[in-house]
Design a protein around this motif. Structure first.
Motif, PDB file in Angstrom:
ATOM      1  N   PHE A  88     121.715  76.367  27.408  1.00  0.00           N
ATOM      2  CA  PHE A  88     120.844  76.179  26.255  1.00  0.00           C
ATOM      3  C   PHE A  88     119.988  74.929  26.423  1.00  0.00           C
ATOM      4  CE2 PHE A  88     120.090  74.455  21.990  1.00  0.00           C
ATOM      5  CZ  PHE A  88     119.351  75.494  21.453  1.00  0.00           C
ATOM      6  N   ASP A  89     120.614  73.880  26.916  1.00  0.00           N
ATOM      7  CA  ASP A  89     119.921  72.606  27.113  1.00  0.00           C
ATOM      8  C   ASP A  89     118.705  72.755  28.020  1.00  0.00           C
ATOM      9  OD1 ASP A  89     120.512  70.271  25.827  1.00  0.00           O
ATOM     10  OD2 ASP A  89     121.551  69.363  27.516  1.00  0.00           O
ATOM     11  N   ASP A  90     118.897  73.440  29.133  1.00  0.00           N
ATOM     12  CA  ASP A  90     117.816  73.602  30.103  1.00  0.00           C
ATOM     13  C   ASP A  90     116.682  74.452  29.567  1.00  0.00           C
ATOM     14  OD1 ASP A  90     119.078  72.009  31.970  1.00  0.00           O
ATOM     15  OD2 ASP A  90     120.072  73.690  32.969  1.00  0.00           O
ATOM     16  N   SER A  91     117.000  75.482  28.790  1.00  0.00           N
ATOM     17  CA  SER A  91     115.934  76.349  28.263  1.00  0.00           C
ATOM     18  C   SER A  91     115.078  75.596  27.243  1.00  0.00           C
ATOM     19  CB  SER A  91     116.514  77.621  27.666  1.00  0.00           C
ATOM     20  OG  SER A  91     117.337  77.327  26.564  1.00  0.00           O
ATOM     21  N   VAL A  92     115.689  74.744  26.444  1.00  0.00           N
ATOM     22  CA  VAL A  92     114.926  73.946  25.478  1.00  0.00           C
ATOM     23  C   VAL A  92     114.036  72.957  26.232  1.00  0.00           C
ATOM     24  CG1 VAL A  92     115.112  72.192  23.672  1.00  0.00           C
ATOM     25  CG2 VAL A  92     116.616  74.178  23.630  1.00  0.00           C
ATOM     26  N   LYS A  93     114.613  72.293  27.226  1.00  0.00           N
ATOM     27  CA  LYS A  93     113.844  71.325  28.001  1.00  0.00           C
ATOM     28  C   LYS A  93     112.695  72.009  28.737  1.00  0.00           C
ATOM     29  CE  LYS A  93     115.798  67.889  30.366  1.00  0.00           C
ATOM     30  NZ  LYS A  93     116.479  67.140  31.449  1.00  0.00           N
ATOM     31  N   ASP A  94     112.953  73.174  29.327  1.00  0.00           N
ATOM     32  CA  ASP A  94     111.901  73.897  30.045  1.00  0.00           C
ATOM     33  C   ASP A  94     110.783  74.342  29.109  1.00  0.00           C
ATOM     34  OD1 ASP A  94     113.297  73.556  32.385  1.00  0.00           O
ATOM     35  OD2 ASP A  94     114.191  75.568  32.381  1.00  0.00           O
ATOM     36  N   GLY A  95     111.139  74.800  27.911  1.00  0.00           N
ATOM     37  CA  GLY A  95     110.131  75.191  26.930  1.00  0.00           C
ATOM     38  C   GLY A  95     109.295  74.008  26.476  1.00  0.00           C
ATOM     39  N   PHE A  96     109.950  72.889  26.254  1.00  0.00           N
ATOM     40  CA  PHE A  96     109.286  71.653  25.854  1.00  0.00           C
ATOM     41  C   PHE A  96     108.291  71.230  26.942  1.00  0.00           C
ATOM     42  CE2 PHE A  96     110.300  66.968  24.651  1.00  0.00           C
ATOM     43  CZ  PHE A  96     109.224  66.912  23.804  1.00  0.00           C
ATOM     44  N   LYS A  97     108.719  71.307  28.193  1.00  0.00           N
ATOM     45  CA  LYS A  97     107.864  70.946  29.330  1.00  0.00           C
ATOM     46  C   LYS A  97     106.712  71.926  29.494  1.00  0.00           C
ATOM     47  CE  LYS A  97     110.599  68.586  32.699  1.00  0.00           C
ATOM     48  NZ  LYS A  97     111.251  68.549  33.981  1.00  0.00           N
ATOM     49  N   ASP A  98     106.999  73.216  29.360  1.00  0.00           N
ATOM     50  CA  ASP A  98     105.986  74.246  29.546  1.00  0.00           C
ATOM     51  C   ASP A  98     104.856  74.089  28.541  1.00  0.00           C
ATOM     52  OD1 ASP A  98     104.959  76.722  30.696  1.00  0.00           O
ATOM     53  OD2 ASP A  98     105.547  77.639  28.792  1.00  0.00           O
ATOM     54  N   ILE A  99     105.193  73.869  27.290  1.00  0.00           N
ATOM     55  CA  ILE A  99     104.168  73.679  26.264  1.00  0.00           C
ATOM     56  C   ILE A  99     103.376  72.409  26.537  1.00  0.00           C
ATOM     57  CG2 ILE A  99     103.799  73.179  23.813  1.00  0.00           C
ATOM     58  CD1 ILE A  99     106.180  75.052  23.244  1.00  0.00           C
ATOM     59  N   LEU A 100     104.052  71.353  26.942  1.00  0.00           N
ATOM     60  CA  LEU A 100     103.374  70.093  27.222  1.00  0.00           C
ATOM     61  C   LEU A 100     102.393  70.234  28.380  1.00  0.00           C
ATOM     62  CD1 LEU A 100     103.164  67.058  26.556  1.00  0.00           C
ATOM     63  CD2 LEU A 100     104.939  66.681  28.251  1.00  0.00           C
ATOM     64  N   THR A 101     102.808  70.860  29.465  1.00  0.00           N
ATOM     65  CA  THR A 101     101.943  70.949  30.639  1.00  0.00           C
ATOM     66  C   THR A 101     100.838  71.981  30.488  1.00  0.00           C
ATOM     67  OG1 THR A 101     103.511  72.455  31.700  1.00  0.00           O
ATOM     68  CG2 THR A 101     103.669  70.133  32.276  1.00  0.00           C
ATOM     69  N   ASN A 102     101.058  73.043  29.718  1.00  0.00           N
ATOM     70  CA  ASN A 102     100.071  74.122  29.636  1.00  0.00           C
ATOM     71  C   ASN A 102      99.185  74.101  28.395  1.00  0.00           C
ATOM     72  OD1 ASN A 102     100.895  75.288  32.096  1.00  0.00           O
ATOM     73  ND2 ASN A 102     102.605  76.276  31.043  1.00  0.00           N
ATOM     74  N   LYS A 103      99.611  73.448  27.330  1.00  0.00           N
ATOM     75  CA  LYS A 103      98.844  73.525  26.090  1.00  0.00           C
ATOM     76  C   LYS A 103      98.417  72.170  25.528  1.00  0.00           C
ATOM     77  CE  LYS A 103     100.773  77.940  24.840  1.00  0.00           C
ATOM     78  NZ  LYS A 103     101.443  78.746  23.860  1.00  0.00           N
ATOM     79  N   TYR A 104      99.035  71.106  25.981  1.00  0.00           N
ATOM     80  CA  TYR A 104      98.709  69.774  25.465  1.00  0.00           C
ATOM     81  C   TYR A 104      97.281  69.400  25.862  1.00  0.00           C
ATOM     82  CZ  TYR A 104      98.890  64.737  24.726  1.00  0.00           C
ATOM     83  OH  TYR A 104      98.629  63.461  24.309  1.00  0.00           O
ATOM     84  N   ASN A 105      96.528  68.899  24.907  1.00  0.00           N
ATOM     85  CA  ASN A 105      95.166  68.417  25.117  1.00  0.00           C
ATOM     86  C   ASN A 105      94.192  69.516  25.533  1.00  0.00           C
ATOM     87  OD1 ASN A 105      94.094  66.003  24.445  1.00  0.00           O
ATOM     88  ND2 ASN A 105      94.263  65.077  26.457  1.00  0.00           N
ATOM     89  N   MET A 106      94.508  70.769  25.233  1.00  0.00           N
ATOM     90  CA  MET A 106      93.621  71.880  25.542  1.00  0.00           C
ATOM     91  C   MET A 106      92.788  72.216  24.302  1.00  0.00           C
ATOM     92  SD  MET A 106      94.156  72.805  28.606  1.00  0.00           S
ATOM     93  CE  MET A 106      95.326  72.848  29.921  1.00  0.00           C
ATOM     94  N   THR A 107      91.625  72.769  24.510  1.00  0.00           N
ATOM     95  CA  THR A 107      90.746  73.161  23.412  1.00  0.00           C
ATOM     96  C   THR A 107      91.448  74.207  22.544  1.00  0.00           C
ATOM     97  OG1 THR A 107      88.856  72.811  24.859  1.00  0.00           O
ATOM     98  CG2 THR A 107      88.473  74.071  22.843  1.00  0.00           C
ATOM     99  N   GLY A 108      91.414  73.989  21.244  1.00  0.00           N
ATOM    100  CA  GLY A 108      92.043  74.911  20.311  1.00  0.00           C
ATOM    101  C   GLY A 108      93.488  74.568  19.993  1.00  0.00           C
TER     102      GLY A 108
END
Length: 118
Positions: free
Chosen positions: A1-21
């Motif tokens: 569970f720990d790893d899936s939360v961390k991976d989701g947190f990282k995925d959103i940060l790297t792919n959606k942070y500071n993007m238009t919209g």
């Protein structure tokens, strides 16, 4: 569970942070960085750009991933915060469960009492 939360947190940060919209998401992450005095998930290396937002810098208003004043990662701080109040979360959950069971029991007794009157 720990790893899936961390991976989701990282995925959103790297792919959606500071993007238009995704302004609300970016503001939310910046508020998190500011509140917990942290940057990235494990470290600032998780950030999508090399130039970091001011919330990631401990002393200056502009820093990069290689600067000396970059704050540590957020994941351990968030996990520690949640672990600190873990018993409260469990207590509230159990209390809600007991309350709902009592409501079901009361409604069952009420139905039986109404059925006897008829």
């Amino acid at each position: 569970f720990d790893d899936s939360v961390k991976d989701g947190f990282k995925d959103i940060l790297t792919n959606k942070y500071n993007m238009t919209g995704n302004d609300d998401l970016t503001k939310s992450y910046n508020a998190l960085f500011n509140l917990y005095e942290c940057c990235g998930v494990d470290s600032a290396d998780d950030m999508p750009q090399s130039e970091l937002p001011k919330e990631c810098c401990a002393t200056s208003t502009a820093c990069t991933k290689t600067s000396n004043d970059v704050r540590p990662g957020c994941y351990t701080k968030l996990k520690d915060q949640i672990d600190q109040y873990n018993s409260v979360f469990i207590g509230v959950g159990v209390s809600v469960l007991v309350f709902q069971l009592l409501c079901v029991l009361f409604s069952f007794c009420l139905c039986v009492a109404i059925g006897r009157e008829e």
